[in-house]
Write a protein that holds these residues in place. Structure first.
Motif, mmCIF file in Angstrom:
data_model
loop_
_atom_site.group_PDB
_atom_site.id
_atom_site.type_symbol
_atom_site.label_atom_id
_atom_site.label_comp_id
_atom_site.label_asym_id
_atom_site.label_seq_id
_atom_site.Cartn_x
_atom_site.Cartn_y
_atom_site.Cartn_z
ATOM 1 N N GLY A 1 52.858 -109.160 53.954
ATOM 2 C CA GLY A 1 52.031 -110.342 53.694
ATOM 3 C C GLY A 1 52.141 -110.812 52.256
ATOM 4 N N LEU A 2 52.244 -109.887 51.318
ATOM 5 C CA LEU A 2 52.406 -110.270 49.914
ATOM 6 C C LEU A 2 53.706 -111.031 49.689
ATOM 7 N N ILE A 3 54.736 -110.672 50.433
ATOM 8 C CA ILE A 3 56.025 -111.346 50.270
ATOM 9 C C ILE A 3 56.056 -112.669 51.022
ATOM 10 N N LYS A 4 55.534 -112.700 52.230
ATOM 11 C CA LYS A 4 55.688 -113.865 53.098
ATOM 12 C C LYS A 4 54.710 -114.997 52.823
ATOM 13 N N PHE A 5 53.495 -114.692 52.365
ATOM 14 C CA PHE A 5 52.503 -115.747 52.226
ATOM 15 C C PHE A 5 52.871 -116.709 51.105
ATOM 16 N N GLN A 6 52.368 -117.934 51.225
ATOM 17 C CA GLN A 6 52.827 -119.036 50.396
ATOM 18 C C GLN A 6 52.126 -119.157 49.047
ATOM 19 N N ASP A 7 50.853 -118.855 48.977
ATOM 20 C CA ASP A 7 50.128 -119.118 47.729
ATOM 21 C C ASP A 7 49.312 -117.905 47.300
ATOM 22 N N VAL A 8 48.690 -118.025 46.134
ATOM 23 C CA VAL A 8 47.971 -116.904 45.543
ATOM 24 C C VAL A 8 46.742 -116.515 46.372
ATOM 25 N N PHE A 9 46.130 -117.466 47.046
ATOM 26 C CA PHE A 9 44.924 -117.177 47.823
ATOM 27 C C PHE A 9 45.247 -116.333 49.053
ATOM 28 N N LEU A 10 46.289 -116.711 49.777
ATOM 29 C CA LEU A 10 46.696 -115.930 50.937
ATOM 30 C C LEU A 10 47.225 -114.569 50.516
ATOM 31 N N ARG A 11 47.943 -114.535 49.412
ATOM 32 C CA ARG A 11 48.472 -113.257 48.927
ATOM 33 C C ARG A 11 47.345 -112.323 48.483
ATOM 34 N N SER A 12 46.334 -112.885 47.843
ATOM 35 C CA SER A 12 45.224 -112.024 47.429
ATOM 36 C C SER A 12 44.460 -111.518 48.646
ATOM 37 N N HIS A 13 44.396 -112.314 49.692
ATOM 38 C CA HIS A 13 43.760 -111.872 50.933
ATOM 39 C C HIS A 13 44.537 -110.688 51.521
ATOM 40 N N ALA A 14 45.853 -110.814 51.547
ATOM 41 C CA ALA A 14 46.676 -109.735 52.087
ATOM 42 C C ALA A 14 46.577 -108.478 51.238
ATOM 43 N N SER A 15 46.515 -108.668 49.945
ATOM 44 C CA SER A 15 46.512 -107.486 49.081
ATOM 45 C C SER A 15 45.163 -106.786 49.038
ATOM 46 N N THR A 16 44.071 -107.495 49.245
ATOM 47 C CA THR A 16 42.770 -106.834 49.160
ATOM 48 C C THR A 16 42.262 -106.358 50.511
ATOM 49 N N LYS A 17 42.261 -107.219 51.496
ATOM 50 C CA LYS A 17 41.665 -106.845 52.788
ATOM 51 C C LYS A 17 42.441 -105.718 53.467
ATOM 52 N N SER A 18 43.716 -105.942 53.687
ATOM 53 C CA SER A 18 44.451 -104.944 54.463
ATOM 54 C C SER A 18 44.787 -103.700 53.650
ATOM 55 N N SER A 19 45.024 -103.852 52.354
ATOM 56 C CA SER A 19 45.305 -102.637 51.586
ATOM 57 C C SER A 19 44.046 -101.793 51.400
ATOM 58 N N THR A 20 42.882 -102.420 51.328
ATOM 59 C CA THR A 20 41.640 -101.649 51.276
ATOM 60 C C THR A 20 41.449 -100.871 52.576
ATOM 61 N N LEU A 21 41.724 -101.502 53.695
ATOM 62 C CA LEU A 21 41.625 -100.809 54.979
ATOM 63 C C LEU A 21 42.653 -99.686 55.075
ATOM 64 N N SER A 22 43.860 -99.929 54.581
ATOM 65 C CA SER A 22 44.882 -98.879 54.657
ATOM 66 C C SER A 22 44.519 -97.680 53.786
ATOM 67 N N VAL A 23 43.974 -97.931 52.597
ATOM 68 C CA VAL A 23 43.547 -96.826 51.741
ATOM 69 C C VAL A 23 42.379 -96.085 52.394
ATOM 70 N N LEU A 24 41.470 -96.824 53.013
ATOM 71 C CA LEU A 24 40.340 -96.198 53.708
ATOM 72 C C LEU A 24 40.833 -95.259 54.801
ATOM 73 N N LEU A 25 41.724 -95.742 55.652
ATOM 74 C CA LEU A 25 42.225 -94.910 56.747
ATOM 75 C C LEU A 25 43.017 -93.717 56.234
ATOM 76 N N THR A 26 43.845 -93.932 55.223
ATOM 77 C CA THR A 26 44.652 -92.837 54.692
ATOM 78 C C THR A 26 43.783 -91.756 54.064
#
Length: 148
Positions: free
Chosen positions: A29-54
């Motif tokens: 998502g960080l690579i594919k998304f077009q702007d800073v808002f979508l990229r920040s969404h990908a980097s915070t929401k899903s990476s927070t969930l991934s760190v939580l699960l790990t």
């Protein structure tokens, strides 16, 4: 008792695997998304969930195999889940206030590489005009709401 321990280890491994898959999706998502808002969404929401699960998987594994609870893991879990969304919000807010490029579906499709965002096509003057127009609209709305 051995079967229960193996099942618990399997659950811990599955949670760590699921966390790594979600981290991979976040990186894409960080690579594919077009702007800073979508990229920040990908980097915070899903990476927070991934760190939580790990980390939950690691905590479960340590409890089951070693027999102790790691306070450091719990603290890491708490601090990452508190600070990552706040940091992402602050980055998005700063980008919005500086007039960063905001992707819209109506934008014409561009011929660009997968690693390039749409912001390379905007000049500084265009971004500045867009930010000034947004700020003027915000001020007008604020003045209407507060009877200035």
């Amino acid at each position: 008792m051995q079967i229960t321990s193996e099942i618990i280890n399997l659950i811990a491994a599955f949670m760590m695997f699921l966390g790594s898959i979600i981290a991979l999706i976040s990186a894409i998502g960080l690579i594919k998304f077009q702007d800073v808002f979508l990229r920040s969404h990908a980097s915070t929401k899903s990476s927070t969930l991934s760190v939580l699960l790990t980390l939950v998987g690691v905590i479960i594994y340590f409890i089951s195999s070693q027999g102790y609870l790691s306070v450091r893991m719990i603290l890491a879990l708490v601090f990452i889940n508190l600070t990552a969304p706040v940091g992402g919000h602050l980055i998005s807010r700063a980008a919005y206030r500086t007039g960063a490029y905001m992707y819209r579906k109506s934008d014409a499709p561009r011929q660009s590489s997968i690693l390039l965002s749409g912001s390379e096509n905007n000049t500084f003057e265009q971004l500045k005009k867009r930010a000034e127009a947004r700020e003027a609209k915000r001020r007008k709305t604020y003045e209407q709401e507060h009877d200035f």
